[in-house]
Design an enzyme around this catalytic site. Structure first.
Site, PDB file in Angstrom:
ATOM      1  CB  ILE A   1      43.293  43.072  35.135  1.00  0.00           C
ATOM      2  CG1 ILE A   1      42.030  42.857  34.301  1.00  0.00           C
ATOM      3  CG2 ILE A   1      44.239  41.880  35.008  1.00  0.00           C
ATOM      4  CD1 ILE A   1      42.290  42.912  32.807  1.00  0.00           C
TER       5      ILE A   1
ATOM      6  CG  HIS B   1      31.635  42.585  47.314  1.00  0.00           C
ATOM      7  ND1 HIS B   1      30.990  43.628  47.894  1.00  0.00           N
ATOM      8  CD2 HIS B   1      32.243  43.109  46.213  1.00  0.00           C
ATOM      9  CE1 HIS B   1      31.169  44.727  47.199  1.00  0.00           C
ATOM     10  NE2 HIS B   1      31.933  44.460  46.177  1.00  0.00           N
TER      11      HIS B   1
ATOM     12  CB  SER C   1      42.150  40.723  47.497  1.00  0.00           C
ATOM     13  OG  SER C   1      42.096  41.937  46.773  1.00  0.00           O
TER      14      SER C   1
ATOM     15  CG  ASN D   1      34.120  49.160  41.053  1.00  0.00           C
ATOM     16  OD1 ASN D   1      33.609  48.748  40.012  1.00  0.00           O
ATOM     17  ND2 ASN D   1      33.625  48.884  42.242  1.00  0.00           N
TER      18      ASN D   1
ATOM     19  CG  ASP E   1      28.268  45.412  35.907  1.00  0.00           C
ATOM     20  OD1 ASP E   1      27.555  44.737  35.159  1.00  0.00           O
ATOM     21  OD2 ASP E   1      29.475  45.553  35.728  1.00  0.00           O
TER      22      ASP E   1
END
Length: 254
Positions: free
Chosen positions: A92, A254, A237, A89, A1
């Protein structure tokens, strides 16, 4: 992507100010942001910005009409998918940090048009390898050499898709904040971590050279630059600050 990445914003609220039941907040987000193959009924981006993106895409389509045919309703789909999440994947979520402050975080990219650009130029690269009789360990390792017939067009298309992905995430975040505002106490956006790619190409200076740096599943971590490392569902995260390590071309996971 192409241009897939993250956006996260800290709000001036903490956990104690959240309602006991988040059902209405979730419903508001789902109503504001299309998911999967869905799109908005009308464009949600300013007309001037939409026109600028449209001119760039039209230039790419004019040089590669086959790419236009790969996209159903190519003249409208890309515009209506701006401000939408997609599938896979992409996500929000509302997050709480170590101080119990509220963040909004999202993960998305360049949607259907970016996918079409990627697939189209991958096929061109495969054909180019075949013409040159280059034997590869796997056909997915096909590449376009700088100076070859399609290289400059590919770079132009990739950068267009990356710009599109940035706008897509920005517009999604705007729609989310507008959607949740009626269900929360008044708030402000106190800090935007970053709107960052983690699948992209950029021309950068390293070791006195201009290089094409490809980061796939990696973010730029220049000295002092903020980035986002998302956890898997249910995992934490991290908001990180780059150390500018030249041995990694100023990159991190990442």
């Amino acid at each position: 992507d192409i241009g897939c990445g993250m956006n996260a914003i800290q709000l001036s609220l903490d956990a104690a100010q959240l309602p006991d039941n988040l059902r209405l907040i979730r419903a508001a987000i789902e109503s504001a942001v299309p998911v999967g193959f869905s799109a908005h009924d009308q464009p949600v981006v300013r007309a001037a910005e939409l026109k600028q993106l449209g001119r760039g895409l039209e230039h790419i389509f004019d040089r590669h009409p086959q790419l236009r045919r790969m996209q159903k309703h190519a003249d409208r789909t890309w515009a209506l998918q701006l401000g939408s999440l997609g599938g896979g994947n992409h996500f929000i979520e509302l997050c709480l940090d170590e101080s119990r402050r509220l963040w909004v975080m999202l993960h998305s990219g360049s949607r259907g048009v970016g996918n079409a650009i990627g697939r189209y130029f991958i096929e061109l690269a495969r054909k180019d390898m075949a013409r040159q009789h280059v034997r590869l360990p796997h056909r997915d390792l096909a590449y376009l050499k700088e100076g070859s017939e399609h290289f400059d067009d590919y770079v132009e298309a990739v950068h267009w898709a990356q710009d599109y992905a940035l706008v897509n995430r920005r517009e999604m975040m705007r729609l989310i904040l507008e959607a949740i505002a009626p269900h929360l106490p008044p708030f402000q956006c106190t800090h935007e971590a970053i709107n960052c790619h983690h699948n992209y190409v950029a021309m950068e200076q390293h070791g006195g050279q201009s290089l094409y740096i490809t980061r796939k599943g990696a973010i730029r971590a220049g000295l002092g630059e903020l980035g986002i490392i998302p956890g898997s569902m249910g995992a934490r995260s991290f908001i990180v600050r780059g150390k500018g390590n030249e041995e990694s071309w100023c990159s991190c996971a990442h």
